[in-house]
Write a protein that holds these residues in place. Sequence first.
Motif, PDB file in Angstrom:
ATOM      1  N   PRO A 110     -17.770  46.120  68.539  1.00 35.33           N
ATOM      2  CA  PRO A 110     -18.422  46.853  67.438  1.00 35.33           C
ATOM      3  C   PRO A 110     -18.275  48.367  67.536  1.00 35.33           C
ATOM      4  O   PRO A 110     -17.614  48.904  68.436  1.00 35.33           O
ATOM      5  N   CYS A 111     -18.936  49.033  66.624  1.00 44.20           N
ATOM      6  CA  CYS A 111     -18.936  50.499  66.551  1.00 44.20           C
ATOM      7  C   CYS A 111     -19.658  51.097  67.752  1.00 44.20           C
ATOM      8  O   CYS A 111     -20.555  50.492  68.321  1.00 44.20           O
ATOM      9  N   THR A 112     -19.238  52.298  68.134  1.00 36.76           N
ATOM     10  CA  THR A 112     -19.885  52.998  69.247  1.00 36.76           C
ATOM     11  C   THR A 112     -21.369  53.228  68.941  1.00 36.76           C
ATOM     12  O   THR A 112     -21.753  53.450  67.797  1.00 36.76           O
ATOM     13  N   LEU A 113     -22.165  53.246  70.000  1.00 40.32           N
ATOM     14  CA  LEU A 113     -23.609  53.383  69.815  1.00 40.32           C
ATOM     15  C   LEU A 113     -24.058  54.824  69.615  1.00 40.32           C
ATOM     16  O   LEU A 113     -25.140  55.070  69.118  1.00 40.32           O
ATOM     17  N   ALA A 114     -23.273  55.771  70.028  1.00 39.05           N
ATOM     18  CA  ALA A 114     -23.699  57.164  69.895  1.00 39.05           C
ATOM     19  C   ALA A 114     -22.634  58.039  69.252  1.00 39.05           C
ATOM     20  O   ALA A 114     -22.940  58.869  68.407  1.00 39.05           O
ATOM     21  N   ALA A 115     -21.381  57.855  69.659  1.00 38.61           N
ATOM     22  CA  ALA A 115     -20.324  58.773  69.233  1.00 38.61           C
ATOM     23  C   ALA A 115     -20.165  58.838  67.715  1.00 38.61           C
ATOM     24  O   ALA A 115     -19.951  59.913  67.149  1.00 38.61           O
ATOM     25  N   ALA A 116     -20.271  57.691  67.035  1.00 32.48           N
ATOM     26  CA  ALA A 116     -20.078  57.688  65.582  1.00 32.48           C
ATOM     27  C   ALA A 116     -21.093  58.593  64.894  1.00 32.48           C
ATOM     28  O   ALA A 116     -20.752  59.357  63.983  1.00 32.48           O
ATOM     29  N   SER A 117     -22.338  58.523  65.325  1.00 32.09           N
ATOM     30  CA  SER A 117     -23.375  59.365  64.720  1.00 32.09           C
ATOM     31  C   SER A 117     -23.200  60.828  65.100  1.00 32.09           C
ATOM     32  O   SER A 117     -23.417  61.726  64.280  1.00 32.09           O
ATOM     33  N   VAL A 118     -22.790  61.076  66.351  1.00 30.75           N
ATOM     34  CA  VAL A 118     -22.579  62.464  66.787  1.00 30.75           C
ATOM     35  C   VAL A 118     -21.463  63.111  65.994  1.00 30.75           C
ATOM     36  O   VAL A 118     -21.603  64.230  65.487  1.00 30.75           O
ATOM     37  N   TRP A 119     -20.349  62.412  65.857  1.00 29.09           N
ATOM     38  CA  TRP A 119     -19.219  62.974  65.113  1.00 29.09           C
ATOM     39  C   TRP A 119     -19.539  63.073  63.622  1.00 29.09           C
ATOM     40  O   TRP A 119     -19.100  64.001  62.963  1.00 29.09           O
ATOM     41  N   THR A 120     -20.292  62.113  63.094  1.00 27.75           N
ATOM     42  CA  THR A 120     -20.698  62.186  61.687  1.00 27.75           C
ATOM     43  C   THR A 120     -21.529  63.430  61.440  1.00 27.75           C
ATOM     44  O   THR A 120     -21.343  64.147  60.448  1.00 27.75           O
ATOM     45  N   ARG A 121     -22.449  63.706  62.359  1.00 29.81           N
ATOM     46  CA  ARG A 121     -23.301  64.879  62.242  1.00 29.81           C
ATOM     47  C   ARG A 121     -22.470  66.162  62.307  1.00 29.81           C
ATOM     48  O   ARG A 121     -22.684  67.106  61.550  1.00 29.81           O
ATOM     49  N   LYS A 122     -21.507  66.206  63.214  1.00 30.83           N
ATOM     50  CA  LYS A 122     -20.648  67.380  63.344  1.00 30.83           C
ATOM     51  C   LYS A 122     -19.818  67.611  62.082  1.00 30.83           C
ATOM     52  O   LYS A 122     -19.509  68.756  61.730  1.00 30.83           O
ATOM     53  N   ALA A 123     -19.465  66.534  61.412  1.00 29.44           N
ATOM     54  CA  ALA A 123     -18.643  66.642  60.200  1.00 29.44           C
ATOM     55  C   ALA A 123     -19.480  66.913  58.960  1.00 29.44           C
ATOM     56  O   ALA A 123     -18.935  67.087  57.869  1.00 29.44           O
TER      57      ALA A 123
END
Length: 337
Positions: A110-123
Motif C-alpha cells: 500500500p501507500c506510504t504511511l507518512a511520506a505521501a502526506s509530507v510530500w503532499t503538504r510540501k507541494a
Amino acid sequence: MIFTIQKYWFLLGLLVLIPSGLLTGYRLSPETLEASVGRINSSYLTATVLFLMAFTLDSRQFMKSLRTPGPVIFAGLLNLGMIPLLAMAIAPWQSTPDFQVGLMIAASVPCTLAAASVWTRKAGGNDAVSLLVTLATNTLCVFVTPFWLKLSTSQTVSLDLTSMTLKLMLVVLLPTLIGQLLRLNARLGDFATRRKIPIGVLAQGLILLLVCAAAIKAGAQLGTSSQAIDGWGLILVGLCCVGLHLTAAGTAWIGGGWLGFELPDRKAIVFAGSQKTLPIGVLLATDAAMFGNAGVPFAIFPMLIYHASQLLIDTNLAQRLAALKEEPGVVVQAPVE
C-alpha cells in the motif's frame, strides 16, 4: 552539508546501510549472523513502525475527504489496482524469479504511511486526501496484496495465501487500528500531535534497522547461494520500479485533470497514488515462510529500489508542484527552471 544531512538523512541512511549490510552479511559466519541479526524479528519491528506512524495520523481531517471521495477512490485504484497490473505485465521480463516476485511485492504493497502526506503538504496539496488514501490502502492491503501476489507469482513460487493474509492482519491492520484508536483519547491525541516529528524520526530509525537487517541477511544469502545477482537484471528491475512510479504519478496528474478534480486534490493523488510503503514490502520479501519456506532472498532489492527512487523523484516533484497556483479557470504552469 549539515542542512543536507538533516533533510535527506533517511535516504542517506538507505544508501549507506544497504551496501554495507550486504557486505557485512557476505562476510559473517552463520553462527555470528544468527547471534546478531537472527534475533531481530521483522514482524515486531514492522508492527511497531506502523503503530507509530498510524498514531501520528490526524484522522479528524478525514471527514473533509469523505465529503468528496472521488480523489481518494481514484488514488486508491491507482495504488492498489493499476500499479500491480502494470507490474504483472513486465514481471516476466525480469532475469530471476526473485526479481519477478520482488517487483510484484513492491507494486502490491500500500501507500506510504507518512511520506505521501509530507510530500503532499510540501507541494501545497490536500493532505486530507493523502491521509485517507494511506489508511484505506493499508487496511485493504490485508486482502488485496495477497491477491495480487497469488495471481502473479503462482507459477514462480509457492505462496501460502492464508499465512500471508493472517500475518498482514496482525502486523499491519491491528497496529494501525490501535494507533488510530489511541488518538481518540484527548491527551494521547494531543501528545501525538505535539511529538509528531520525534515519533516519525523514531519510526524511520526502526525502518532503517529493518532494512539493515534485511540487507545483512541478503548478503549472507549471496555468500552461501549458488545463485548470483545479475547486474543487468538489477538495472532492469530498477528501471521498471522507476517506470511504475512515474507512470502512476503521471496518470494521477493527467487523470485528475480529466476528472475535474481541484488542484490541491490532484497534487495529493500524485503522491498517494504512486508511493509504496517500505516496512510491509521488507516484511513480505524477507519472510521465507510465506514462499514455501524456500524464500526469495533477493526479492528485497526491487522494494528498496522503488522506495529510494520515489524519495528522490518526489522531492523534486513536490518542489515543482508547489509552484503551481490555481486561479478561477486558470492554471499557471510551473517554470522550467
